[in-house]
Design an enzyme around this catalytic site. Structure first.
Site, PDB file in Angstrom:
ATOM      1  N   LYS A  79      28.853  43.442  28.860  1.00 17.09           N
ATOM      2  CA  LYS A  79      29.640  43.720  30.073  1.00 17.09           C
ATOM      3  C   LYS A  79      29.493  45.198  30.435  1.00 17.09           C
ATOM      4  CE  LYS A  79      34.307  42.983  31.978  1.00 17.09           C
ATOM      5  NZ  LYS A  79      35.678  42.500  31.702  1.00 17.09           N
ATOM      6  N   SER A 159      37.717  39.196  35.074  1.00 15.95           N
ATOM      7  CA  SER A 159      36.701  40.121  35.538  1.00 15.95           C
ATOM      8  C   SER A 159      35.345  39.951  34.844  1.00 15.95           C
ATOM      9  CB  SER A 159      37.212  41.550  35.313  1.00 15.95           C
ATOM     10  OG  SER A 159      37.353  41.808  33.917  1.00 15.95           O
ATOM     11  N   SER A 183      40.840  38.196  31.550  1.00 13.38           N
ATOM     12  CA  SER A 183      39.453  38.410  31.989  1.00 13.38           C
ATOM     13  C   SER A 183      38.365  37.862  31.068  1.00 13.38           C
ATOM     14  CB  SER A 183      39.197  39.902  32.209  1.00 13.38           C
ATOM     15  OG  SER A 183      39.783  40.318  33.405  1.00 13.38           O
TER      16      SER A 183
END
Length: 493
Positions: A79, A159, A183
């Protein structure tokens, strides 16, 4: 090549160990898959071809010498808010334009020390603020899943949308992600993948771009429960550079899989039956209850009375911390700089151009609730509510409940560029309704796919555990997975 990318981490690990495949072959298969699919899915914002190949080559050499690490030769996606030395790290925000850190985050350093290979950096909502991966400066990620008979693009959740989409589309063997209010778990539920948010303090936050420091926690998104357990063992560690890191031995999470849940007490919270919840979510929940019951678990009704206050309290605490954390981005030392007539003007111009709409919204909310006139009315009260939420869970666990079963999300994945949600941020925030309590209380939570809805889209269940008892979650999630099966999207990209 696709047969290589179809391997789970556990399967690839066995084949690499047996020398049936090489790390270089596996890495090349993933790089080819990314090159072919990324224009359609937009899961990666940077692909590190050369670095991946040299890491794979080093893995092959270690395997040949019998020095393989726990994740030797396994290609992973990262990420975009984990610092990766010399590699694009921008939390998918324009304000960090061109930023390449001089250091490595603890989580990624742990993975590389265990022999994992970095394929690149994954798309995400800007500064991890979002539930649909539509706030990224690099554009939205498309969910690899589509509804039956439809070509409409769906969101992968957020997210960590890039992480979940890349895992579901077989563009990495597994991925790192973070969870501040859901998330990891919400995107996992939207993409038919497994995501675990560990107990606060279990995984180091050092070198991870901060959103809300008292809520943020890193964890893995993987194709199945076993892979999530394997990744989590490598990610977790004591880290003296993170003052919230806990000095507890890291268990072998994989060893918990297959253990019986006979006699385990599973709590079903009545407050999670919310108005307007689709029938198929309720049905899935009942199915999950039955799976655990059939495996010998004892099902008990429980109450978490302050659940209804969790979302409003979260959307005070998280933006407050974000407004403080994001104050450091000023264009002076790194990232974007927009010239101004003096330094104050330069700050203003840089922040105006650098932050997206949702980041600005949360900075403004956070600054407002921390302001002198409103601190007591909002922030202080939200922190008190947080204490009550934590106590709700403590009371339930004190009565002998081992884990709590809830839906992971109030719906399946929704459409990309949904006008209703775009114009009503509060509706978008409701996506976190089942997940935020876990962050507010600092507890571990896992999302596991448990079925498909009427349109053929994945739905997930969530298990919430006692602090640092992730093994129990893996154990129970494995039972659900064994009963429900695994889900892979039909390829359209």
């Amino acid at each position: 090549m696709s047969e290589l990318t179809a391997l789970t981490i556990a399967e690839a690990r066995d084949k690499l160990k047996a020398k049936a495949i090489t790390a270089t072959e596996l890495t090349d298969a993933y790089l080819s898959a990314i090159d072919a699919a990324n224009d359609a899915i937009n899961a990666y914002v940077a692909v590190t071809h050369d670095q991946a190949r040299s890491m794979a080559k080093a893995s092959d050499e270690r395997i040949a010498k019998g020095e393989a690490g726990a994740l030797e030769g396994i290609p992973l996606g990262v990420k975009d808010l984990f610092a990766t030395k010399g590699v694009h790290t921008q939390a998918c925000s324009h304000i960090l334009d061109g930023f390449k850190p001089e250091y490595e985050s603890t989580v990624t350093a742990n993975l590389w020390a265990d022999g994992a290979v970095m394929l690149g950096k994954l798309n995400m909502d800007e500064f991890a603020m979002g539930s649909s991966n539509e706030t990224s400066y690099y554009g939205p990620v498309k969910n690899p899943w589509r509804a039956k008979g439809s070509n409409a693009d769906l969101v992968p959740g957020g997210s960590s949308g890039g992480s979940a989409a890349a895992v579901a589309a077989h563009l990495c063997a597994g991925a790192t992600a973070t969870d501040t209010g859901g998330s990891i778990r919400q995107p996992a539920a939207f993409t038919g993948t497994v995501g675990i948010k560990p107990t606060y303090g279990r995984v180091s936050r050092w070198g991870t771009v901060a959103f809300a420091s008292s809520l943020d926690q890193a964890g893995p998104i993987a194709r199945d429960v076993r892979d999530a357990a394997i990744l989590m063992k490598s990610m977790a560690s004591l880290d003296l550079k993170d003052t919230t890191s806990v000095d507890l031995p890291v268990p072998d999470y994989e060893a918990a899989l297959g253990r019986s849940v006979k006699g385990m007490k599973i709590g079903i919270p009545r407050e999670y039956r919310v108005d307007g919840m689709p029938g198929e979510i309720e049905e899935l929940w009942q199915k999950g209850i039955q799976y655990l019951k059939d495996a010998g678990a004892e099902i008990v009704d429980i109450s978490l009375p302050h659940t209804k206050y969790a979302l409003p309290a979260y959307y005070i605490v998280a933006p407050a911390e974000a407004s403080s954390n994001l104050a450091r981005y000023d264009g002076v030392r790194y990232g974007l700089r927009v010239p101004g007539k003096d330094i104050a003007d330069m700050y203003e111009q840089t922040r105006a151009a650098g932050f997206g709409k949702e980041a600005k919204r949360r900075i403004m909310i956070g600054t407002y609730v921390l302001s002198a006139g409103y601190y007591d009315a909002y922030y202080l009260r939200a922190q008190k509510v947080r204490t009550l939420i934590k106590k709700d869970f403590e009371d339930v666990f004190a009565k002998g409940v081992d884990a709590i079963l809830t839906p992971a999300t109030p719906s399946a994945a929704f459409g990309l560029a949904d006008e209703v949600l775009a114009n009503d941020p509060v509706k978008m925030y409701l996506n976190d309704i089942f997940t935020v309590t876990v962050n507010m209380a600092g507890l571990p939570g896992i999302a596991v796919p448990a079925g498909l809805n009427g349109q053929g889209l994945p739905l997930g269940l969530q298990l919430i555990g006692r602090p640092f008892e992730e093994e129990t979650l893996f154990q129970a999630a494995h039972v659900i997975e064994q009963a429900a099966g695994r889900f892979t999207p039909a390829k359209w990209w």
